[in-house]
Design a protein around this motif. Structure first.
Motif, PDB file in Angstrom:
ATOM      1  N   ARG B   6      15.934  28.211 -42.655  1.00 24.49           N
ATOM      2  CA  ARG B   6      15.172  28.695 -44.059  1.00 24.49           C
ATOM      3  C   ARG B   6      13.954  28.623 -43.877  1.00 24.49           C
ATOM      4  O   ARG B   6      13.305  29.615 -44.154  1.00 24.49           O
ATOM      5  CB  ARG B   6      15.695  27.642 -45.252  1.00 24.49           C
ATOM      6  CG  ARG B   6      16.647  28.059 -45.938  1.00 24.49           C
ATOM      7  CD  ARG B   6      16.716  27.459 -47.167  1.00 24.49           C
ATOM      8  NE  ARG B   6      16.558  26.220 -47.348  1.00 24.49           N
ATOM      9  CZ  ARG B   6      16.178  25.612 -48.520  1.00 24.49           C
ATOM     10  NH1 ARG B   6      15.883  26.307 -49.602  1.00 24.49           N
ATOM     11  NH2 ARG B   6      15.929  24.222 -48.566  1.00 24.49           N
ATOM     12  N   TYR B   7      12.996  27.613 -43.148  1.00 29.84           N
ATOM     13  CA  TYR B   7      11.696  27.569 -43.178  1.00 29.84           C
ATOM     14  C   TYR B   7      11.184  28.594 -41.883  1.00 29.84           C
ATOM     15  O   TYR B   7       9.984  28.651 -41.716  1.00 29.84           O
ATOM     16  CB  TYR B   7      11.129  26.219 -43.441  1.00 29.84           C
ATOM     17  CG  TYR B   7      11.247  25.898 -44.519  1.00 29.84           C
ATOM     18  CD1 TYR B   7      12.105  24.826 -44.996  1.00 29.84           C
ATOM     19  CD2 TYR B   7      10.474  26.311 -45.810  1.00 29.84           C
ATOM     20  CE1 TYR B   7      12.259  24.404 -46.189  1.00 29.84           C
ATOM     21  CE2 TYR B   7      10.637  25.846 -47.097  1.00 29.84           C
ATOM     22  CZ  TYR B   7      11.594  24.786 -47.181  1.00 29.84           C
ATOM     23  OH  TYR B   7      11.823  24.373 -48.671  1.00 29.84           O
ATOM     24  N   LEU B   8      11.945  28.882 -41.166  1.00 26.27           N
ATOM     25  CA  LEU B   8      11.443  29.818 -39.805  1.00 26.27           C
ATOM     26  C   LEU B   8      10.343  30.947 -40.315  1.00 26.27           C
ATOM     27  O   LEU B   8       9.589  30.782 -39.503  1.00 26.27           O
ATOM     28  CB  LEU B   8      12.705  30.325 -39.456  1.00 26.27           C
ATOM     29  CG  LEU B   8      12.593  30.895 -37.925  1.00 26.27           C
ATOM     30  CD1 LEU B   8      11.986  29.917 -36.888  1.00 26.27           C
ATOM     31  CD2 LEU B   8      13.883  31.363 -37.345  1.00 26.27           C
ATOM     32  N   PRO B   9      10.757  31.522 -41.258  1.00 26.77           N
ATOM     33  CA  PRO B   9       9.640  32.617 -41.554  1.00 26.77           C
ATOM     34  C   PRO B   9       8.082  31.955 -41.573  1.00 26.77           C
ATOM     35  O   PRO B   9       7.286  32.829 -41.282  1.00 26.77           O
ATOM     36  CB  PRO B   9      10.185  33.226 -42.910  1.00 26.77           C
ATOM     37  CG  PRO B   9      11.511  32.996 -43.084  1.00 26.77           C
ATOM     38  CD  PRO B   9      11.713  31.786 -42.209  1.00 26.77           C
ATOM     39  N   LEU B  10       8.066  30.841 -41.996  1.00 22.52           N
ATOM     40  CA  LEU B  10       6.714  30.182 -42.196  1.00 22.52           C
ATOM     41  C   LEU B  10       6.327  29.928 -40.859  1.00 22.52           C
ATOM     42  O   LEU B  10       4.867  30.029 -40.658  1.00 22.52           O
ATOM     43  CB  LEU B  10       6.781  28.940 -43.009  1.00 22.52           C
ATOM     44  CG  LEU B  10       7.256  29.255 -44.453  1.00 22.52           C
ATOM     45  CD1 LEU B  10       7.328  27.847 -45.246  1.00 22.52           C
ATOM     46  CD2 LEU B  10       6.076  30.181 -45.186  1.00 22.52           C
ATOM     47  N   LEU B  12       7.236  31.508 -38.178  1.00 24.39           N
ATOM     48  CA  LEU B  12       6.685  32.813 -37.519  1.00 24.39           C
ATOM     49  C   LEU B  12       5.338  33.249 -38.091  1.00 24.39           C
ATOM     50  O   LEU B  12       4.677  33.885 -37.162  1.00 24.39           O
ATOM     51  CB  LEU B  12       7.912  33.833 -38.024  1.00 24.39           C
ATOM     52  CG  LEU B  12       9.163  33.737 -37.272  1.00 24.39           C
ATOM     53  CD1 LEU B  12      10.244  34.622 -37.795  1.00 24.39           C
ATOM     54  CD2 LEU B  12       8.943  33.855 -35.703  1.00 24.39           C
ATOM     55  N   LEU B  13       5.133  33.107 -39.270  1.00 24.20           N
ATOM     56  CA  LEU B  13       4.021  33.529 -39.840  1.00 24.20           C
ATOM     57  C   LEU B  13       2.761  32.588 -39.241  1.00 24.20           C
ATOM     58  O   LEU B  13       1.630  33.182 -38.787  1.00 24.20           O
ATOM     59  CB  LEU B  13       3.766  32.908 -41.395  1.00 24.20           C
ATOM     60  CG  LEU B  13       2.933  33.822 -42.379  1.00 24.20           C
ATOM     61  CD1 LEU B  13       3.147  35.563 -42.254  1.00 24.20           C
ATOM     62  CD2 LEU B  13       2.960  33.241 -43.792  1.00 24.20           C
ATOM     63  N   ALA B 224      -3.839  23.602 -50.673  1.00 24.91           N
ATOM     64  CA  ALA B 224      -2.439  24.347 -51.137  1.00 24.91           C
ATOM     65  C   ALA B 224      -1.203  23.454 -50.875  1.00 24.91           C
ATOM     66  O   ALA B 224      -0.444  23.607 -51.751  1.00 24.91           O
ATOM     67  CB  ALA B 224      -2.560  25.964 -50.215  1.00 24.91           C
ATOM     68  N   PHE B 225      -1.304  23.080 -49.624  1.00 26.63           N
ATOM     69  CA  PHE B 225      -0.107  22.103 -49.399  1.00 26.63           C
ATOM     70  C   PHE B 225       0.053  21.165 -50.326  1.00 26.63           C
ATOM     71  O   PHE B 225       1.178  20.516 -50.825  1.00 26.63           O
ATOM     72  CB  PHE B 225      -0.230  21.633 -47.900  1.00 26.63           C
ATOM     73  CG  PHE B 225       1.003  20.789 -47.500  1.00 26.63           C
ATOM     74  CD1 PHE B 225       0.711  19.444 -47.524  1.00 26.63           C
ATOM     75  CD2 PHE B 225       2.270  21.210 -47.257  1.00 26.63           C
ATOM     76  CE1 PHE B 225       2.017  18.625 -47.311  1.00 26.63           C
ATOM     77  CE2 PHE B 225       3.404  20.603 -47.006  1.00 26.63           C
ATOM     78  CZ  PHE B 225       3.193  19.007 -46.917  1.00 26.63           C
ATOM     79  N   GLY B 227      -0.675  20.988 -53.385  1.00 31.73           N
ATOM     80  CA  GLY B 227      -0.067  21.701 -54.802  1.00 31.73           C
ATOM     81  C   GLY B 227       1.431  21.511 -54.568  1.00 31.73           C
ATOM     82  O   GLY B 227       1.998  21.409 -55.402  1.00 31.73           O
ATOM     83  N   PHE B 228       1.793  22.307 -53.532  1.00 31.30           N
ATOM     84  CA  PHE B 228       3.143  22.433 -53.174  1.00 31.30           C
ATOM     85  C   PHE B 228       3.984  21.067 -53.037  1.00 31.30           C
ATOM     86  O   PHE B 228       5.027  20.942 -53.619  1.00 31.30           O
ATOM     87  CB  PHE B 228       3.306  23.220 -51.837  1.00 31.30           C
ATOM     88  CG  PHE B 228       4.724  23.187 -50.984  1.00 31.30           C
ATOM     89  CD1 PHE B 228       4.908  22.435 -49.905  1.00 31.30           C
ATOM     90  CD2 PHE B 228       5.823  23.877 -51.793  1.00 31.30           C
ATOM     91  CE1 PHE B 228       6.442  22.299 -49.548  1.00 31.30           C
ATOM     92  CE2 PHE B 228       6.920  24.107 -51.213  1.00 31.30           C
ATOM     93  CZ  PHE B 228       7.456  23.287 -50.004  1.00 31.30           C
ATOM     94  N   ASP B 231       4.528  19.549 -56.377  1.00 30.48           N
ATOM     95  CA  ASP B 231       5.317  20.106 -57.037  1.00 30.48           C
ATOM     96  C   ASP B 231       6.945  19.555 -56.598  1.00 30.48           C
ATOM     97  O   ASP B 231       7.853  19.044 -57.559  1.00 30.48           O
ATOM     98  CB  ASP B 231       5.339  21.531 -57.125  1.00 30.48           C
ATOM     99  CG  ASP B 231       6.438  22.148 -57.884  1.00 30.48           C
ATOM    100  OD1 ASP B 231       7.422  22.848 -57.331  1.00 30.48           O
ATOM    101  OD2 ASP B 231       6.542  22.029 -59.152  1.00 30.48           O
ATOM    102  N   ARG B 232       7.256  19.512 -55.200  1.00 33.97           N
ATOM    103  CA  ARG B 232       8.360  19.129 -54.684  1.00 33.97           C
ATOM    104  C   ARG B 232       8.638  17.707 -55.158  1.00 33.97           C
ATOM    105  O   ARG B 232       9.930  17.384 -55.508  1.00 33.97           O
ATOM    106  CB  ARG B 232       8.497  19.331 -53.428  1.00 33.97           C
ATOM    107  CG  ARG B 232       8.539  20.861 -53.038  1.00 33.97           C
ATOM    108  CD  ARG B 232       9.978  21.327 -53.162  1.00 33.97           C
ATOM    109  NE  ARG B 232      10.151  22.715 -52.422  1.00 33.97           N
ATOM    110  CZ  ARG B 232      10.037  23.823 -53.169  1.00 33.97           C
ATOM    111  NH1 ARG B 232       9.567  23.583 -54.407  1.00 33.97           N
ATOM    112  NH2 ARG B 232      10.211  24.801 -52.534  1.00 33.97           N
TER     113      ARG B 232
END
Lengths: 276, 246, 271
Positions: B6-10, B12-13, B224-225, B227-228, B231-232
Motif C-alpha cells: 500500500r505504501y510502496l508509492p511513497l 518509489l517517490l 509534515a510527518f 502532523g500526519f 492525526d493517525r
C-alpha cells in the motif's frame, strides 16, 4: 363584501409573515450588534489601551479610508486573484485526478497513500520550499494554494464517484448510452453533490493559504498589508485587516453556498460545510 | 506485506527524489538528495536543535489545543442544552466560523509578542470553534429515547447531562477535535514561519534564509510527518474510546 | 387518448443451463444460480417468484446483460444477448431515476439515445408521461415526488424506449402497501392494453398470481426453477382478487414457495 374582507386578511397575513421573518433576523443579529457595542464600550472604557483594542468605530473609519484610497480594493483583489486562480486549478486538477483514480486501479494505487498521508499534513510547512523553487511573487503563492486545496477535492471526487448507485449506471446503459456518455452524463452528475462539498471545503482553504503566503512573503495583498501593519505597530490597521479578511471569507462562503443551491436545486439536502 | 504494497508509492517517490537529485535532473541546491537531507536531520537531532525547537512547538500547540477543547466543548454542550445560551451565542459562532483564523496571527503578536503566548492564544482562538460545533451537533443529536429513559429513572438534569448527553455527543465532538488538531498544526506552523524566535516553523525559516536547504527540507518533512502522525494517533485513540459504538 | 400498440414488445427469451457464481469482495464465492433453464413466450407476463436470496434478481440482471454469463446461454429471439441495451428495458426496485433531471428529462433520456427527431421525442415522452398518470408533473424533480410517482416515472422512462422485453425487478417493493396495490392494478391495465413480454421478479405470491400468466417458482439458494404454474384467471375481471379461483391459485403457489422460504430462512445470512 366577503371577498374584499378575504383579500384584506390575506394581505394582513403576508404582512405578519414578513414581520415575523424580520423579527427573527433581528433576533439573530442582536448578539452580533451586542458584540459590536461591547467592543466599542470596552475600547472606550480605558481598561485596555487603544493600542491593544482600538475602538470599533475607529477600525470602521480606517476601513473606510482604505476603501476610498483604493488600497482595500487593490489588496482584496490581489488576494482573491491568488486564491481563486489556485482554487480553480485545484478544482479542475482535483476532479480529473479523482476521476482517474476511480477508473484506473494503477492510478488509484499510486496516489492513494500520497493523498491519505498528505491530507492531515500541515502542507503550509512547504511554503519555504515553494519560495525556494518559485520565488516570492504570485506563482509560489498560487502553487501553495493548489497544493493545499487539491486534497479535499480529490478525496471528495473519489468518494462521490464510488458512492454512485450502480443501478443508475445500469439504467443509462440500458437506455443505450455509450460508456463515454455514462461517465459524463450520469456518473459525474450523480457524484456532483459530493464533489461540490469538496469544493466548498477547498475554497476557504484557498483563501487562508493565500493570506498566510502573503504574510510570509510580504508585498501587496490583504495578508501582506496586515503583517506590515503589525510591524509598524499599527493596531487599527491590524484590526481593519481582520475585519476585511473576515468579510471576504464570509462573502466567498456565502457565494459558494448560493452556487451550490442553484446547481444542486434537485438535491434534497443543502449541506454547506464551512471553513478552516 | 499488504501494508508494504500500500505504501510502496511513497517509497518509489523517495527513490525518485534521490535519483533526480543525484543525477542532476534538478539543481542539487533546490532539491538536495534525500540521503543528504537525512544526514542533516540526524545531525540536528544530535545537536539538540531539533528537539529543543520541537518541544517548543509541541508545547504551544498542546496548550492551545487543550484550552480550545476544554472551552469549546463546554461551550458547545452549553449551547445545545440551554436555549438562551444558544440564542445568544449561536449567531456569533456562525459569524466567526467562516473567518480565516490565520488572520489572527498579527493581532496575537500585537498583544503578546513573538513568544509562546501569542501562539497559544492563536491556537486556542482558532481551534475552539470546530470543537464547539462538534460538541453542539453531537449533544443536539442525543438519542431522544435515551434522554427520556434517563429522566424516567429519576435522573436530575445535571446528572443526565453527564451520563447521557456527553457520551452520545462524544463521537461528533471527537470528530470536531480531529479538525481542530489539523488546524492547530496549520496555525502553529504558519505563525512560527512568520513571527517567531523559536520552534519548528521558525527553524525552517532560519535554515532557509541561511541557505542550508538540506536541513530546511529535513525540518519541513519532520513537521509534515508530525502532523500526519498526530492525526493517525488520534484516530487510534478515538477508535479505542468508541469501541462500544459498533 | 393516444393509441399505444404493443410495438416491438413481443420477443421470446430462452434461458438454457445458466449458472452464476457470486464473488463477494471478501469471502468465498457462492453459487447463486444453478442450471436455470426457462422459456419465456412472446407477449406473456411471467413472474419469477422465490424467497430472498434465491437469485431471481440475479437471473434478471443476467438477462439484462448487467452481469456476464459464464455458463449456459440466454437467447433473445434466437440470438445470444449482448451487454445492456434498449432491447431489454429494465425497471429497478429503487427507481434509479436521474435525480438531477426532471420527470420529462428522465423520460426523454432514452429517446435522445434513439436519435429521433426532436418533435417526435417530445411527443412520445409526453404520451408515456400521460399513460402512467403523471400529467402535470413533467417539470418536477424526483426528490419532489412520492414513491409511487417515482416508480411511474421509471416505468414511463423504460416503456418510452420501446423495448422488446420488459424486465421488472420487484418494482413495487419499495412502496407502501396501499400504493403497491394501486400500482399493480395500473400496471396490469397498461399491459393488457398493449401486451409486451414481461419478466417480473417478486417475492409476493399474491402479486405474482394477480399479474402473471405464468409463475415460475424458484428454489432457495442456489436457485433453480422448481415449478412453473399456469395462472388461468380472467385478468379482465375487476373482482378477480376476491374470487375463489384466485384464492385457490394463491394457495397452490404458496404451497410451492413455502418450503423454499423456510429453507431460505434457515440459511446463514452471508457465506
Amino acid at each position: 363584501m366577503a371577498r374584499v374582507a378575504g383579500i384584506d386578511t390575506k394581505t394582513r397575513r403576508h404582512e405578519s409573515q414578513a414581520l415575523i421573518t424580520f423579527g427573527w433576523a433581528l433576533a439573530r443579529a442582536l448578539p452580533i450588534i451586542a458584540l459590536a457595542l461591547c467592543w466599542e464600550a470596552l475600547a472606550a472604557s480605558g481598561v485596555v489601551t487603544p493600542f491593544q483594542l482600538p475602538r470599533f468605530s475607529a477600525v470602521l473609519a480606517r476601513i473606510w479610508t482604505d476603501a476610498v484610497a483604493g488600497d482595500l480594493a487593490l489588496n482584496a483583489a490581489l488576494t482573491l486573484y491568488r486564491a481563486l486562480v489556485g482554487f480553480a486549478i485545484a478544482a479542475v486538477a482535483g476532479v480529473i485526478l479523482g476521476m482517474s483514480m476511480s477508473r484506473s486501479l494503477a492510478v488509484r494505487w499510486l496516489f492513494d497513500p500520497i493523498v491519505s498521508v498528505g491530507f492531515p499534513m500541515p502542507k503550509i510547512a512547504f511554503l519555504p520550499v515553494m519560495m525556494l523553487w518559485l520565488g516570492v511573487y504570485d506563482l509560489s503563492k498560487i502553487a501553495m494554494v493548489v497544493l493545499d486545496a487539491i486534497f479535499p477535492v480529490v478525496t471528495a471526487t473519489v468518494a462521490g464517484l464510488a458512492g454512485v448507485d450502480r443501478h443508475l449506471l445500469w439504467s443509462a446503459r440500458n437506455m443505450g448510452a455509450s460508456e463515454r456518455e455514462v461517465v459524463w452524463q450520469v456518473l459525474l452528475p450523480a457524484a456532483s453533490p459530493q464533489i461540490m462539498t469538496g469544493l466548498q471545503v477547498a475554497l476557504p482553504i484557498a483563501l487562508i493559504v493565500a493570506v498566510v503566503a502573503e504574510m510570509l512573503m510580504g508585498g501587496y495583498g490583504l495578508g501582506g498589508a496586515m503583517l506590515q501593519a503589525s510591524r509598524f505597530a499599527d493596531s487599527r490597521g491590524v484590526f481593519a485587516g481582520i475585519v476585511e479578511i473576515a468579510a471576504v471569507g464570509y462573502a466567498l462562503v456565502k457565494a459558494m453556498a448560493l452556487v451550490r443551491h442553484r446547481l444542486l436545486i434537485w438535491h434534497q439536502e443543502a449541506q454547506a460545510p464551512t471553513t478552516v | 506485506m499488504s501494508v508494504l504494497l500500500r505504501y510502496l508509492p511513497l517509497i518509489l517517490l523517495a527513490a525518485c527524489w534521490e535519483l533526480a537529485a543525484r543525477l542532476g535532473l534538478v539543481s542539487q541546491l533546490a532539491l538536495p538528495p534525500l540521503s543528504q537531507v537525512t544526514l542533516a536531520w540526524i545531525e540536528m537531532l544530535r545537536s539538540g536543535e531539533l528537539l529543543a525547537n520541537g518541544a517548543a512547538s509541541l508545547w504551544r500547540a498542546g496548550a492551545g489545543l487543550a484550552l480550545a477543547i476544554a472551552v469549546g466543548a463546554a461551550l458547545g454542550i452549553a449551547m445545545a442544552w440551554w436555549r438562551p445560551v444558544n440564542a445568544a451565542l449561536g449567531p456569533l459562532v456562525e459569524m466567526f466560523y467562516p473567518m480565516p483564523k490565520s488572520a489572527l496571527i498579527p493581532v496575537t503578536v500585537l498583544w503578546l509578542g513573538f513568544g509562546d503566548g501569542s501562539k497559544i492564544l492563536l491556537i486556542f482562538l482558532g481551534c475552539m470553534l470546530p470543537v464547539t460545533l462538534g460538541a453542539f451537533n453531537g449533544a443536539r443529536g442525543s438519542d431522544q429515547a435515551l434522554v427520556w429513559s434517563a429522566r424516567g429513572m429519576g435522573a436530575s438534569r445535571l446528572v443526565m447531562l453527564w451520563d447521557v448527553v456527553v457520551p452520545s455527543a462524544l463521537p461528533e465532538m471527537l470528530n470536531g477535535i480531529r479538525t481542530a488538531l489539523a488546524l492547530a498544526f496549520i496555525l502553529l506552523v504558519s505563525a512560527e514561519l512568520i513571527v517567531a524566535r523559536e520552534g519548528l516553523g521558525y527553524l525552517i525559516g532560519y535554515l532557509g534564509a541561511n541557505g542550508t536547504y538540506d536541513a530546511m527540507f529535513a525540518v519541513v518533512l519532520t513537521v509534515a510527518f508530525l502532523g500526519f502522525a498526530a492525526d493517525r494517533a488520534y484516530q487510534a485513540l478515538v477508535h479505542r474510546l468508541l469501541v462500544w459504538r459498533e | 387518448m393516444q393509441e399505444h400498440d404493443a410495438g416491438s414488445g413481443g420477443s421470446q427469451i430462452v434461458v438454457q443451463g445458466v449458472n452464476h457464481l457470486y464473488r463477494p469482495p471478501k469471502g468465498r464465492p457462492v453459487l447463486a444460480l444453478e442450471d436455470v433453464s426457462i422459456e419465456v413466450r412472446p407477449r406473456e407476463f411471467l413472474a419469477l417468484l422465490g424467497p430472498s436470496g434465491c437469485g431471481k434478481s440475479t437471473l434478471l440482471y443476467l438477462i439484462g446483460g448487467f452481469l456476464p454469463i459464464e455458463t449456459g446461454s440466454i437467447l433473445l429471439d434466437r440470438a445470444p444477448i449482448g451487454g445492456p441495451g434498449p432491447d431489454r428495458g429494465i425497471v429497478f426496485q429503487h427507481f434509479a431515476l436521474f435525480p438531477w433531471k426532471t420527470v420529462r428529462a428522465n423520460v426523454l433520456y432514452g429517446l435522445e439515445k434513439m436519435r429521433l427527431p426532436r418533435k417526435e421525442r417530445e411527443q412520445r415522452a409526453q404520451g408515456f408521461i400521460d399513460l402512467v398518470g403523471l400529467t402535470g408533473f413533467e417539470d418536477s424533480y424526483p426528490s419532489q415526488l412520492s414513491g409511487g410517482m417515482k416508480q411511474r416515472t421509471a416505468i414511463a422512462r423504460t416503456l418510452a424506449i420501446d423495448p422488446k422485453i420488459l424486465l421488472m425487478d420487484e418494482p413495487f417493493g419499495a412502496l407502501d402497501a396501499q400504493t403497491r396495490h394501486l400500482m399493480q392494478i395500473e400496471l396490469l391495465g397498461i399491459w393488457r392494453r398493449s401486451p409486451k413480454t414481461v419478466i417480473f421478479v417478486t417475492h409476493d405470491v399474491q402479486e405474482a398470481v394477480y399479474l402473471a400468466d405464468r409463475v415460475a417458482v424458484m428454489t432457495a439458494r442456489p436457485g433453480r426453477i422448481k415449478t412453473i404454474v399456469e395462472v388461468a384467471l380472467d385478468k379482465g375481471d375487476p373482482g378477480i382478487a376476491k374470487s375463489k379461483a384466485f384464492i385457490d391459485a394463491v394457495d397452490a403457489v404458496w404451497g410451492l414457495v413455502r418450503d423454499e422460504a423456510i429453507k431460505a430462512q434457515g440459511a446463514r445470512v452471508s457465506p
